[in-house]
Design a protein around this motif. Structure first.
Motif, PDB file in Angstrom:
ATOM      1  N   PRO A  10       0.804  -1.399   0.029  1.00  0.00           N
ATOM      2  CA  PRO A  10      -0.067   0.087   0.151  1.00  0.00           C
ATOM      3  C   PRO A  10       0.869   1.228  -0.153  1.00  0.00           C
ATOM      4  CG  PRO A  10      -0.629  -1.416   1.935  1.00  0.00           C
ATOM      5  CD  PRO A  10       0.614  -2.297   1.291  1.00  0.00           C
ATOM      6  N   SER A  12       2.770   2.409  -2.596  1.00  0.00           N
ATOM      7  CA  SER A  12       3.842   2.221  -3.378  1.00  0.00           C
ATOM      8  C   SER A  12       3.867   2.880  -4.756  1.00  0.00           C
ATOM      9  CB  SER A  12       4.156   0.608  -3.520  1.00  0.00           C
ATOM     10  OG  SER A  12       3.179  -0.100  -4.230  1.00  0.00           O
ATOM     11  N   GLY A  13       2.659   3.375  -5.105  1.00  0.00           N
ATOM     12  CA  GLY A  13       2.664   4.077  -6.379  1.00  0.00           C
ATOM     13  C   GLY A  13       1.786   3.242  -7.249  1.00  0.00           C
ATOM     14  N   LYS A  14       0.987   2.266  -6.962  1.00  0.00           N
ATOM     15  CA  LYS A  14       0.160   1.721  -7.872  1.00  0.00           C
ATOM     16  C   LYS A  14      -0.916   2.508  -8.811  1.00  0.00           C
ATOM     17  CE  LYS A  14      -1.194  -1.532  -5.060  1.00  0.00           C
ATOM     18  NZ  LYS A  14      -0.530  -1.238  -3.656  1.00  0.00           N
ATOM     19  N   MET A  54     -11.917  -2.470   5.668  1.00  0.00           N
ATOM     20  CA  MET A  54     -11.311  -1.640   4.939  1.00  0.00           C
ATOM     21  C   MET A  54     -10.494  -0.613   6.061  1.00  0.00           C
ATOM     22  SD  MET A  54     -12.687  -1.098   1.093  1.00  0.00           S
ATOM     23  CE  MET A  54     -11.523   0.036   0.398  1.00  0.00           C
ATOM     24  N   GLU A  58      -8.052  -4.318   7.075  1.00  0.00           N
ATOM     25  CA  GLU A  58      -8.035  -6.143   6.401  1.00  0.00           C
ATOM     26  C   GLU A  58      -8.283  -6.057   5.122  1.00  0.00           C
ATOM     27  OE1 GLU A  58     -10.132  -7.828   9.473  1.00  0.00           O
ATOM     28  OE2 GLU A  58      -9.141  -6.788  11.096  1.00  0.00           O
ATOM     29  N   VAL A  65     -13.797 -10.094  -4.255  1.00  0.00           N
ATOM     30  CA  VAL A  65     -12.994  -9.351  -5.171  1.00  0.00           C
ATOM     31  C   VAL A  65     -12.651 -10.078  -6.607  1.00  0.00           C
ATOM     32  CG1 VAL A  65     -11.557  -7.636  -3.568  1.00  0.00           C
ATOM     33  CG2 VAL A  65     -11.133 -10.063  -3.787  1.00  0.00           C
ATOM     34  N   ASP A  85      -4.650  -3.656 -10.766  1.00  0.00           N
ATOM     35  CA  ASP A  85      -4.080  -2.715  -9.689  1.00  0.00           C
ATOM     36  C   ASP A  85      -4.744  -2.819  -8.427  1.00  0.00           C
ATOM     37  OD1 ASP A  85      -3.712  -0.567  -8.166  1.00  0.00           O
ATOM     38  OD2 ASP A  85      -4.721   0.956  -9.333  1.00  0.00           O
ATOM     39  N   GLY A  86      -3.848  -3.471  -7.417  1.00  0.00           N
ATOM     40  CA  GLY A  86      -4.480  -4.019  -6.250  1.00  0.00           C
ATOM     41  C   GLY A  86      -5.053  -5.263  -6.144  1.00  0.00           C
ATOM     42  N   PHE A  87      -4.893  -5.897  -7.313  1.00  0.00           N
ATOM     43  CA  PHE A  87      -5.409  -7.078  -7.310  1.00  0.00           C
ATOM     44  C   PHE A  87      -4.367  -8.199  -8.289  1.00  0.00           C
ATOM     45  CE2 PHE A  87      -7.696 -10.711  -9.650  1.00  0.00           C
ATOM     46  CZ  PHE A  87      -8.514 -11.311  -8.565  1.00  0.00           C
ATOM     47  N   ARG A  89      -4.235 -10.048  -4.216  1.00  0.00           N
ATOM     48  CA  ARG A  89      -3.681  -9.838  -3.217  1.00  0.00           C
ATOM     49  C   ARG A  89      -3.446 -10.957  -2.329  1.00  0.00           C
ATOM     50  NH1 ARG A  89      -5.185  -4.035  -3.118  1.00  0.00           N
ATOM     51  NH2 ARG A  89      -4.182  -2.884  -1.367  1.00  0.00           N
ATOM     52  N   GLU A 120       9.004   5.236   3.852  1.00  0.00           N
ATOM     53  CA  GLU A 120       8.449   6.122   2.863  1.00  0.00           C
ATOM     54  C   GLU A 120       6.896   5.851   2.686  1.00  0.00           C
ATOM     55  OE1 GLU A 120       9.628   8.573   1.325  1.00  0.00           O
ATOM     56  OE2 GLU A 120       8.300   8.410  -0.366  1.00  0.00           O
ATOM     57  N   ARG A 128      -1.189  11.467   2.200  1.00  0.00           N
ATOM     58  CA  ARG A 128      -2.509  11.407   1.294  1.00  0.00           C
ATOM     59  C   ARG A 128      -3.661  11.526   2.089  1.00  0.00           C
ATOM     60  NH1 ARG A 128      -3.498   6.431  -2.425  1.00  0.00           N
ATOM     61  NH2 ARG A 128      -3.912   5.189  -0.536  1.00  0.00           N
ATOM     62  N   ASP A 136      -8.889   4.999   5.492  1.00  0.00           N
ATOM     63  CA  ASP A 136      -7.791   4.142   5.982  1.00  0.00           C
ATOM     64  C   ASP A 136      -6.292   4.621   5.890  1.00  0.00           C
ATOM     65  OD1 ASP A 136      -8.015   4.527   3.165  1.00  0.00           O
ATOM     66  OD2 ASP A 136      -7.645   2.065   2.612  1.00  0.00           O
ATOM     67  N   GLY A 172      10.737   1.842  -6.601  1.00  0.00           N
ATOM     68  CA  GLY A 172       9.491   2.805  -6.616  1.00  0.00           C
ATOM     69  C   GLY A 172       9.691   4.016  -5.852  1.00  0.00           C
ATOM     70  N   ILE A 179      10.362   6.658 -12.426  1.00  0.00           N
ATOM     71  CA  ILE A 179       9.451   5.162 -12.170  1.00  0.00           C
ATOM     72  C   ILE A 179       8.729   4.891 -13.236  1.00  0.00           C
ATOM     73  CG2 ILE A 179       7.978   4.172 -10.415  1.00  0.00           C
ATOM     74  CD1 ILE A 179       8.829   6.245  -8.280  1.00  0.00           C
TER      75      ILE A 179
HETATM   76  P1  B4P Z   1      -0.507   4.844  -4.289  1.00  0.00           P
HETATM   77  O1  B4P Z   1       0.614   4.353  -4.054  1.00  0.00           O
HETATM   78  O2  B4P Z   1      -0.685   5.335  -5.745  1.00  0.00           O
HETATM   79  O3  B4P Z   1      -1.539   4.027  -3.610  1.00  0.00           O
HETATM   80  P2  B4P Z   1      -1.965   2.516  -3.816  1.00  0.00           P
HETATM   81  O4  B4P Z   1      -0.606   1.664  -3.575  1.00  0.00           O
HETATM   82  O5  B4P Z   1      -2.423   2.358  -5.184  1.00  0.00           O
HETATM   83  O6  B4P Z   1      -2.896   2.311  -2.718  1.00  0.00           O
HETATM   84  P3  B4P Z   1      -3.562   1.369  -1.751  1.00  0.00           P
HETATM   85  O7  B4P Z   1      -2.885   0.026  -1.925  1.00  0.00           O
HETATM   86  O8  B4P Z   1      -3.437   1.978  -0.367  1.00  0.00           O
HETATM   87  O9  B4P Z   1      -5.068   1.306  -1.988  1.00  0.00           O
HETATM   88  P4  B4P Z   1      -6.234   0.240  -2.645  1.00  0.00           P
HETATM   89  O10 B4P Z   1      -6.925   1.161  -3.155  1.00  0.00           O
HETATM   90  O11 B4P Z   1      -5.530  -0.715  -3.572  1.00  0.00           O
HETATM   91  O12 B4P Z   1      -0.474   6.251  -3.559  1.00  0.00           O
HETATM   92  C1  B4P Z   1       0.058   6.668  -2.359  1.00  0.00           C
HETATM   93  C2  B4P Z   1       0.583   7.920  -2.215  1.00  0.00           C
HETATM   94  O13 B4P Z   1       1.800   7.913  -2.517  1.00  0.00           O
HETATM   95  C3  B4P Z   1      -0.393   9.156  -3.120  1.00  0.00           C
HETATM   96  O14 B4P Z   1      -0.314   9.922  -2.054  1.00  0.00           O
HETATM   97  C4  B4P Z   1       0.622   9.518  -4.073  1.00  0.00           C
HETATM   98  O15 B4P Z   1       0.579  10.681  -4.688  1.00  0.00           O
HETATM   99  C5  B4P Z   1       2.011   9.135  -3.458  1.00  0.00           C
HETATM  100  N1  B4P Z   1       2.981   8.642  -4.005  1.00  0.00           N
HETATM  101  C6  B4P Z   1       2.965   8.100  -5.439  1.00  0.00           C
HETATM  102  N2  B4P Z   1       4.042   7.855  -6.227  1.00  0.00           N
HETATM  103  C7  B4P Z   1       5.227   8.526  -5.325  1.00  0.00           C
HETATM  104  C8  B4P Z   1       6.353   9.189  -5.510  1.00  0.00           C
HETATM  105  N3  B4P Z   1       7.158   8.435  -6.497  1.00  0.00           N
HETATM  106  N4  B4P Z   1       6.767   9.745  -4.628  1.00  0.00           N
HETATM  107  C9  B4P Z   1       6.505  10.242  -3.405  1.00  0.00           C
HETATM  108  N5  B4P Z   1       4.998  10.290  -3.413  1.00  0.00           N
HETATM  109  C10 B4P Z   1       4.443   9.301  -4.145  1.00  0.00           C
HETATM  110  O16 B4P Z   1      -6.500  -0.840  -1.417  1.00  0.00           O
HETATM  111  C11 B4P Z   1      -7.375  -0.266  -0.200  1.00  0.00           C
HETATM  112  C12 B4P Z   1      -7.804  -1.186   0.551  1.00  0.00           C
HETATM  113  O17 B4P Z   1      -8.979  -1.989  -0.209  1.00  0.00           O
HETATM  114  C13 B4P Z   1      -7.038  -2.375   1.250  1.00  0.00           C
HETATM  115  O18 B4P Z   1      -6.382  -2.111   2.330  1.00  0.00           O
HETATM  116  C14 B4P Z   1      -7.984  -3.510   1.214  1.00  0.00           C
HETATM  117  O19 B4P Z   1      -8.696  -3.459   2.516  1.00  0.00           O
HETATM  118  C15 B4P Z   1      -9.037  -3.185   0.078  1.00  0.00           C
HETATM  119  N6  B4P Z   1      -8.889  -4.184  -1.209  1.00  0.00           N
HETATM  120  C16 B4P Z   1      -8.482  -3.570  -2.313  1.00  0.00           C
HETATM  121  N7  B4P Z   1      -8.003  -4.577  -3.306  1.00  0.00           N
HETATM  122  C17 B4P Z   1      -8.429  -5.807  -2.477  1.00  0.00           C
HETATM  123  C18 B4P Z   1      -8.103  -7.052  -2.921  1.00  0.00           C
HETATM  124  N8  B4P Z   1      -7.735  -7.358  -4.339  1.00  0.00           N
HETATM  125  N9  B4P Z   1      -8.508  -7.964  -1.964  1.00  0.00           N
HETATM  126  C19 B4P Z   1      -8.804  -7.735  -0.781  1.00  0.00           C
HETATM  127  N10 B4P Z   1      -9.001  -6.374  -0.278  1.00  0.00           N
HETATM  128  C20 B4P Z   1      -8.671  -5.321  -1.176  1.00  0.00           C
END
Ligand code: B4P
Length: 193
Positions: A10, A12-14, A54, A58, A65, A85-87, A89, A120, A128, A136, A172, A179
């Protein structure tokens, strides 16, 4: 078709990189996090059940999903390819995805794994949380729980695809542009192959 998993913990920039990658390559973006947040916004039964999990950091149940991704694949028969993206998991989600794609004579071409240190990740997510309105993101204990879930359940996804030699690690940390360029380089190598 070109099917890509953007993988990483979570924060990491996905989500950030996915927006740019779909614009460049015309792939269909499938983010389970975005789909779940839209279910919450629409106050569906599924959304209400997912929200409490969430909010604790968890994962929501695999069958929920997997059902969402199966429906999204059915609803996009014309796609040139998918960016997941995010799948998946969990290992079970990886196996289900492989099956869903095989039924369509498709497979994952590459898993690009964003590598970012834990401090980081926490810094980015708390930052964010100041503006995203995501419950969350504004609590460090919840962020740490999400990272723990990642180590406990999600890192197995990389092990699953490593067996097929499909995982490429990408640094990342650095600018979003640098990146993005590193991701594009790996994608283009594989698109040309
Ligand atoms: P991102 O890094 O883009 O966030 P993410 O990984 O996509 O988010 P995450 O894993 O939290 O969310 P998801 O919706 O999948 O951004 C983070 C921050 O970093 C941003 O502010 C961005 O601007 C900054 N940033 C990015 N790149 C940068 C860089 N190079 N330098 C500095 N800053 C930078 O999941 C949310 C919840 O949904 C999970 O916890 C879970 O409960 C549920 N869920 C989603 N998918 C699921 C699945 N497949 N199975 C079960 N539960 C699931």
């Amino acid at each position: 078709m070109f099917n890509l998993i953007l993988f990483g913990p979570p924060g990491s920039g996905k989500g950030t990189q996915s927006e740019r990658l779909i614009a460049r390559y015309g792939l269909k973006h499938l983010s389970t996090g975005d789909i779940l947040r839209s279910e919450i916004a629409n106050q569906t039964t599924l959304g209400m059940e997912a929200k409490s999990l969430m909010d604790r950091g968890e994962l929501v149940p695999d069958e929920v999903v997997i059902g969402m991704i199966s429906a999204a694949l059915d609803n996009n028969p014309q796609a040139k390819g998918f960016l997941f993206d995010g799948f998946p998991r969990t290992k079970a989600q990886s196996e289900a995805l492989d099956k869903l794609l095989a039924q369509r004579n498709e497979a994952i071409n590459v898993v690009l794994a964003l590598e970012v240190t834990e401090e980081e990740l926490i810094k980015r997510l708390l930052n964010r949380g100041l503006t995203s309105g995501r419950s969350d993101d504004n609590n460090e204990a919840v962020i740490r729980a999400r990272i723990q879930e990642y180590h406990k359940k999600t890192s197995a996804v990389a092990d699953h695809y490593q067996v097929f030699n499909k995982v490429v690690g990408i640094k990342g940390e650095g600018t979003v542009d640098d990146i993005f360029n590193a991701l594009c380089e790996e994608i283009e190598k594989r698109m040309a192959a």
